[in-house]
Write an enzyme that holds these catalytic residues in place. Structure first.
Site, PDB file in Angstrom:
ATOM      1  N   ARG A 241      31.105  43.533  46.061  1.00 32.69           N
ATOM      2  CA  ARG A 241      32.326  42.853  45.629  1.00 32.69           C
ATOM      3  C   ARG A 241      32.143  42.392  44.189  1.00 32.69           C
ATOM      4  O   ARG A 241      31.051  42.015  43.776  1.00 32.69           O
ATOM      5  CB  ARG A 241      32.591  41.646  46.538  1.00 32.69           C
ATOM      6  CG  ARG A 241      33.807  40.836  46.120  1.00 32.69           C
ATOM      7  CD  ARG A 241      34.124  39.738  47.081  1.00 32.69           C
ATOM      8  NE  ARG A 241      35.189  38.892  46.579  1.00 32.69           N
ATOM      9  CZ  ARG A 241      35.852  38.004  47.316  1.00 32.69           C
ATOM     10  NH1 ARG A 241      35.543  37.869  48.586  1.00 32.69           N
ATOM     11  NH2 ARG A 241      36.802  37.280  46.785  1.00 32.69           N
TER      12      ARG A 241
ATOM     13  N   GLU B 194      46.322  43.689  51.768  1.00 32.83           N
ATOM     14  CA  GLU B 194      47.201  42.825  52.557  1.00 32.83           C
ATOM     15  C   GLU B 194      48.270  42.285  51.615  1.00 32.83           C
ATOM     16  O   GLU B 194      47.931  41.732  50.566  1.00 32.83           O
ATOM     17  CB  GLU B 194      46.411  41.667  53.174  1.00 32.83           C
ATOM     18  CG  GLU B 194      47.271  40.737  54.004  1.00 32.83           C
ATOM     19  CD  GLU B 194      46.508  39.512  54.504  1.00 32.83           C
ATOM     20  OE1 GLU B 194      47.092  38.722  55.268  1.00 32.83           O
ATOM     21  OE2 GLU B 194      45.345  39.328  54.104  1.00 32.83           O
TER      22      GLU B 194
ATOM     23  N   LYS C 155      42.984  33.894  47.291  1.00 33.07           N
ATOM     24  CA  LYS C 155      44.448  33.904  47.228  1.00 33.07           C
ATOM     25  C   LYS C 155      45.029  32.525  47.523  1.00 33.07           C
ATOM     26  O   LYS C 155      46.021  32.112  46.922  1.00 33.07           O
ATOM     27  CB  LYS C 155      45.006  34.923  48.227  1.00 33.07           C
ATOM     28  CG  LYS C 155      44.781  36.373  47.843  1.00 33.07           C
ATOM     29  CD  LYS C 155      45.405  37.284  48.889  1.00 33.07           C
ATOM     30  CE  LYS C 155      45.111  38.748  48.624  1.00 33.07           C
ATOM     31  NZ  LYS C 155      45.673  39.612  49.682  1.00 33.07           N
TER      32      LYS C 155
END
Length: 756
Positions: free
Chosen positions: A259, A41, A269
């Site tokens: 992860r 993204e 973020k």
């Protein structure tokens, strides 16, 4: 860009060898048929978590001679910017990752709108204006929305208004199972209104698909065979397949991996963006940031990232990684190419004047190797003068008449030491013909002249003070995220550096000897026209520094040792890897205390039945009586053995000498050819069981001792050669005298000889 025809090596890393290790992971895959994708993204810069996903998708495609697609998931115009698109492409290029096709989810917006219109007409989706918090509550409890019973006509009417931007509080949801045990399947959101301008399409669209709806469809359309993604989305696999099923698209194989999470590391973020907005960091490339730009600026090599990520592989096991292994992998790649230079801290900098007229204030030029093990790197000029700068942390450890080694120059004997404000002034006699460097303390130096370069040595700590961010725990304790932010995470040391540092280029990795690895970060022009170089410290994965030269950031913290592990490493119950690290560090006089040398009294001695060299002894060392074997029959009589006190290395691992189990070693002095050997004697008033210490380092005695020293391990090989008798016969370690509470240890007649 074609990902198939890339080099098979990245720096010193052989990719083909790495690939052979992991070909078994994906079952039934044929060469040339696999297609993976990396769908970031564009709402921030790539960080180390994204790197794992990007590298696994890229390298597994390459491993099977397939393709990797790069697709920007640009479905949320509120957060996305073209800046982030450009930065992600640039960062992938930095990582050596290429792609076979570049696309955007926004390329398919019209297709998605048509697909959604069709689903609404078929009665499979409905428009809903339930408030967000209420919807979250209803989904959690399995309560259907009041809008679920809207007619197809009602939903189509609302949908048309959503597309036109006439209603702003509606979303579109599928009519699935509100009682599903998998709560992700309880009518998730597929479309929502958003008035913000899109970075590519402007204000053309007023509604945008969610990732849950768009991603499965595009994966299918673009020919993706394996969607390799992190297992934080495990509960959405059912949703992924359901979307393709209800829209009539080909199914895609999903392969999950864990992860990547590191201790004391912020990957959110939103939180990273707050650090940038509040100017708590320099920007997205700040060396404290886990972004690609941040870690590369801090000295991480691309080979390191590939090596580390492939070794992590597509494992599904989730864990909180420490940084030590990551930095240790990096050290493997930077050490062979890091040229060696010298830097001396300006803080309390000391001067050492070399007596005699061989050198003057006018620098003499010599050539020394840039790297001790890589002759191909060539040489650099070294400048010598009669007055040199030395570190205060070294100078304060020195004693008059101590022999030391000026690194890459030679030996000298300290003749005087006096205070000079907060610093020290020393004088010494050069002993350049003395090439015995085994027992000397090695120190850095730089010539006192105008050629030196001003440098700032910058060290960074972590941005947060806890291993893992636990929002619930913080809330229970009445704390906010700001309470765990490290208020002081950047430190700088002003120093002089080798004249050769002046011409280094930005991003060059070097080693300042006995300080560590550094990367050239910034080059400043000063008022006098000279350059000032700013270098960033690169951790090497070890929990201890290279030498006694201290750092401003705790080493264990720097490499990300977890809190509990750090306590163990500071205490006596040290981990084995910590011991190994200590062996690699440059020795200091305090290291003698790793050896448990005690005063002993021989109670009984007899000749070994089968060896004409060996004595067997019972020795009282205070806390117990030990049986020890000594090869002294040819040198010392039985009567002499029992006359006086002896010195015993008491933490030596048990070994068998001609079948006799020996639990220690009696220390002796011997000449070079070992034709003369005599017992090392402590003062007669010493107490049995008392530990022998190095003069000036008594405060180190408790924390340094090894529990057991294995004779076959390097630590003994490293420390024993540093034990010597000086010109007067006194026992020394790196030139510092050994003593008990009653005085100094001494050989009976031998001088300038080895002790073992």
């Amino acid at each position: 860009m074609d990902s198939k025809n890339q080099p098979t090596k990245i720096g010193d890393l052989d990719l083909e060898k790495q690939y052979e290790k992991y070909r078994h992971v994906l079952k039934g895959v044929k060469d040339g048929e696999i297609v993976t994708r990396f769908p970031p993204e564009p709402s921030g810069y790539l960080h180390i978590g994204h790197v794992k996903a990007a590298m696994i998708n890229y390298h597994y495609a390459k491993m099977y001679k397939g393709k990797m697609l790069l697709r920007f998931d640009d479905t949320n115009p509120t957060k996305e910017k073209e800046e982030f698109v450009d930065s992600i492409i640039a960062d992938l290029n930095t990582l050596g990752i290429t792609y076979d096709k570049l696309s955007y989810t926004s390329d398919y917006f019209d297709y998605f709108m048509e697909a959604m219109t069709k689903l609404i007409k078929e009665g499979k989706c409905y428009c809903d204006n339930t408030p967000v918090e209420q919807m979250r509550l209803e989904r959690g409890e399995g309560i259907e929305s009041k809008n679920r019973q809207n007619t197809v006509e009602q939903n189509l009417e609302i949908w048309k208004k959503m597309i036109a931007g006439e209603v702003k509080d509606y979303c579109v949801r599928p009519k699935w199972n509100m009682q599903s045990l998998n709560k992700c399947m309880r009518d998730p959101v597929f479309y929502r209104s958003n008035e913000n301008k899109h970075h590519r399409t402007g204000d053309k669209y007023k509604v945008y698909p969610t990732y849950d709806f768009a991603c499965p469809i595009i994966d299918s359309i673009e020919g993706v065979t394996h969607a390799m993604r992190t297992n934080e989305y495990s509960d959405r696999i059912e949703l992924y397949h359901k979307v393709n099923e209800m829209t009539g698209h080909r199914q895609v194989t999903i392969y999950e991996f864990s992860r990547l999470n590191f201790v004391r590391t912020v990957l959110s973020k939103r939180k990273l963006n707050n650090f940038v907005d509040q100017k708590k960091v320099e920007g997205w490339d700040d060396p404290r940031f886990p972004t690609v730009r941040g870690i590369v600026r801090r000295g991480i090599q691309i080979e390191t990232l590939v090596d580390f990520m492939l070794e992590q592989g597509p494992s599904k096991r989730t864990n909180l990684q420490e940084w030590d292994k990551f930095w240790a992998t990096n050290q493997k790649y930077i050490d062979p190419k890091a040229a060696r230079y010298t830097a001396i801290s300006k803080e309390n900098v000391c001067t050492l004047t070399l007596n005699g007229d061989k050198y003057s204030s006018e620098p003499q030029v010599f050539q020394v190797p840039l790297h001790p093990k890589n002759a191909n790197m060539g040489n650099r000029p070294q400048f010598r003068t009669n007055v040199v700068y030395v570190e205060f942390e070294d100078a304060k450890l020195l004693k008059v008449d101590q022999k030391i080694t000026l690194m890459k120059w030679g030996n000298c004997i300290i003749k005087s030491i006096e205070k000079d404000g907060n610093a020290l002034k020393l004088t010494a006699d050069l002993a350049e013909d003395d090439h015995d460097y085994k027992s000397t303390m090695k120190i850095n130096w730089l010539p006192k002249c105008d050629l030196l370069v001003d440098v700032d040595l910058v060290e960074y700590d972590h941005l947060i003070t806890v291993d893992k961010i636990d929002e619930e725990a913080l809330e229970k304790e009445g704390k906010k995220f700001e309470d765990i932010v490290n208020k002081k995470s950047k430190f700088s040391t002003s120093a002089f550096a080798d004249p050769n540092v002046k011409n280094l280029q930005k991003a060059t990795v070097i080693q300042f000897e006995r300080r560590g690895y550094f990367i050239v970060d910034k080059i400043h022009s000063q008022a006098d026209g000279e350059r000032k170089v700013e270098l960033v410290y690169i951790p090497d994965g070890k929990t201890k520094t290279m030498s006694n030269l201290s750092t401003k950031v705790d080493q264990a913290e720097n490499v990300g040792a977890k809190k509990d592990d750090k306590k163990k490493k500071k205490g006596g119950d040290k981990k084995e890897e910590t011991k190994e690290e200590a062996k690699d560090a440059e020795p200091s006089p305090a290291d003698f205390h790793k050896l448990d040398v005690r005063i002993g009294k021989i109670k009984e001695v007899w000749k070994h039945a089968e060896s004409d060299k060996l004595y067997c002894e019972k020795i009282d060392i205070g806390k117990e009586v030990r049986e020890i074997g000594s090869g002294l029959q040819q040198f010392v009589t039985q009567e002499e053995m029992t006359q006086d006190l002896v010195c015993v290395l008491a933490n030596l691992k048990m070994r068998k000498l001609a079948g006799f189990p020996s639990t220690g070693m009696v220390l002796c002095a011997s000449n070079a050819d070992h034709t003369q050997v005599e017992l090392l004697r402590p003062p007669t008033d010493s107490k049995v069981g008392e530990r022998v210490v190095v003069e000036g380092y008594e405060d180190k005695i408790s924390q340094e001792m090894e529990k057991v020293v294995d004779p076959k391990k390097k630590i003994l090989e490293k420390l024993l050669p540093l034990l010597k008798a000086d010109a007067e016969g006194y026992a020394t370690f790196m030139g510092a005298k050994l003593k008990t509470s009653a005085g100094y240890l001494k050989a009976k007649t031998l001088k300038d000889c080895q002790i073992s």
